[in-house]
Enzyme design. Structure first.
Site, PDB file in Angstrom:
ATOM      1  N   TYR A 114     -50.526 -84.333  28.423  1.00 54.10           N
ATOM      2  CA  TYR A 114     -51.221 -84.786  27.215  1.00 54.10           C
ATOM      3  C   TYR A 114     -51.133 -83.748  26.090  1.00 54.10           C
ATOM      4  CZ  TYR A 114     -53.398 -88.280  30.332  1.00 54.10           C
ATOM      5  OH  TYR A 114     -53.633 -89.295  31.232  1.00 54.10           O
ATOM      6  N   LYS A 151     -48.788 -80.616  42.230  1.00 53.27           N
ATOM      7  CA  LYS A 151     -47.567 -81.193  42.800  1.00 53.27           C
ATOM      8  C   LYS A 151     -46.480 -80.120  42.687  1.00 53.27           C
ATOM      9  CE  LYS A 151     -45.533 -84.863  44.547  1.00 53.27           C
ATOM     10  NZ  LYS A 151     -45.858 -85.389  45.883  1.00 53.27           N
ATOM     11  N   ASP A 175     -50.850 -86.451  45.786  1.00 51.16           N
ATOM     12  CA  ASP A 175     -50.772 -87.695  46.566  1.00 51.16           C
ATOM     13  C   ASP A 175     -51.675 -87.602  47.794  1.00 51.16           C
ATOM     14  OD1 ASP A 175     -48.937 -85.701  47.121  1.00 51.16           O
ATOM     15  OD2 ASP A 175     -47.481 -87.027  48.052  1.00 51.16           O
ATOM     16  N   ASP A 190     -57.311 -87.202  35.272  1.00 53.56           N
ATOM     17  CA  ASP A 190     -57.606 -88.499  34.650  1.00 53.56           C
ATOM     18  C   ASP A 190     -57.552 -89.589  35.724  1.00 53.56           C
ATOM     19  OD1 ASP A 190     -58.019 -90.433  32.780  1.00 53.56           O
ATOM     20  OD2 ASP A 190     -56.107 -90.205  31.750  1.00 53.56           O
ATOM     21  N   ASP A 197     -60.887 -91.804  38.041  1.00 57.73           N
ATOM     22  CA  ASP A 197     -61.175 -93.235  38.175  1.00 57.73           C
ATOM     23  C   ASP A 197     -61.281 -93.617  39.649  1.00 57.73           C
ATOM     24  OD1 ASP A 197     -61.095 -93.436  35.410  1.00 57.73           O
ATOM     25  OD2 ASP A 197     -60.080 -95.371  35.441  1.00 57.73           O
TER      26      ASP A 197
END
Ligand code: ATP
Length: 319
Positions: A116, A159, A190, A214, A218
């Site tokens: 971002y 990652k 993951d 982000d 959720d």
């Protein structure tokens, strides 16, 4: 204390006013500075947030915000994060026994860099988004994580097996946490997505980069029962913006079904940030009691309205 307040769009206009009620009840000396940002302003003036808005917000000690509906080419949230150097996004997730997942987790999401950062190119046949991680920003983020109270173990989520930028992120976080004597482990993103559902009780604090935070937020919100329950704080060196993690939810706007608890708990985080722990604890206790009393909006399986939940929280605080 001066608090800039922006209701934003959609359900922001319904969940922010109850926060004002709660803060007015708890704070003797408070001034609210109203700022209009969002979709309507964009329609009228071509920008969802202006330089004058930023100057107005700077007159306050901190800010409380509702979500803003995305408008093409402008992100109000990113503008605020950059203007106030809000490098850490703090997101607590507590399941309040509403779901079978016993989640009690603090997510620390890097807020300015990663995918971002804003270095992008788009042409008809090729698009590139640069993922920027810097040592200095990661150091201050991990230092912030080291200072958090009540954290048993920090899990660095990355990652690094694929992304070189995450080799730097992981190594810097690990070195800083080690230097401060904080227990930590690490996990690929993951595996973290899988383990959050399989073993939610294994997490105390997740420290991660912007996009991963982000997405995992959720997922964590679903595990605790609803996006509408979850607050957040965007923290910078000398300013902070508090907002529920949910968006403007246009599908719910005007229905009276929006859950105001994420916003009200964001006001609680504001009080903690300003050192007013007793008052913050009053909000926490009244939210817990409201849920225990079964006063809940439909996202949690209840039948109450936004106003019912807000009134119950205020009623309990008033004692
Ligand atoms: P935006 O583009 O502004 O992010 P969005 O609709 O894509 O908006 P959210 O606003 O986060 O994303 O909403 C996703 C879904 O979560 C909504 O459709 C709604 O059903 C639910 N939701 C979000 N916030 C709440 C809330 N406060 N109370 C109840 N349900 C909510």
């Amino acid at each position: 204390m001066k608090i800039a307040v922006a209701e934003g769009d959609g359900i922001g206009k319904e969940v922010v006013p109850p926060c004002i009620d709660v803060l007015e009840l708890l704070l003797e000396d408070v001034e609210f500075i109203t700022v209009e940002i969002g979709y309507a302003k964009w329609m009228r003036e071509g920008l969802p947030i202006t330089e004058e808005d930023i100057e107005l917000i700077k007159q306050a000690d901190c800010m409380l915000a509702g979500a803003v509906t995305s408008v093409p080419g402008h992100s109000v949230v990113v503008r605020l994060r950059k203007a106030f150097d809000l490098f850490a996004n703090l997101r607590p997730f507590t399941s309040y026994a509403l779901t079978p997942y016993g989640l009690d987790l603090i997510m620390i999401r890097e807020n300015l860099e990663g995918l971002y950062f804003g270095k992008e190119e788009l042409s008809p046949d090729r698009a590139v988004t640069e993922r920027v991680i810097t040592r200095s920003n990661t150091e201050r983020l991990a230092t912030f994580a080291s200072a958090l109270e009540g954290v048993e173990m920090v899990t660095i989520v990355h990652k690094a097996n694929v992304l070189k930028s995450d080799v730097l992120f992981r190594d810097v976080c690990a070195r800083v946490l080690q230097k401060h004597g904080v227990r930590y482990n690490e996990m690929y993103v993951d595996a973290a997505a899988y383990n959050l559902i399989k073993h939610p009780d294994k997490f105390s604090c997740i420290l991660t980069s912007n996009l991963f935070g982000d997405i995992l937020s959720d997922e964590a919100a679903a595990l605790v029962g609803s996006l509408g329950l979850c607050p957040s704080a965007n923290i910078g060196p000398d300013f902070a913006v508090f907002e529920p993690i949910h968006g403007s939810a246009p599908d719910l706007a005007g229905t009276g079904r929006a859950n105001p608890i994420g916003a009200i708990l964001s006001a609680k985080m504001l009080l903690e940030w300003s050192g007013q722990y007793d008052k913050a604890a009053l909000i926490d206790a009244s939210v817990r009691q409201t849920l225990k009393n079964g006063i809940m909006t439909p996202d949690l399986g209840g039948k109450s309205s936004t106003a019912d939940v807000a009134h119950e929280i205020v009623r309990i605080i008033e004692g």
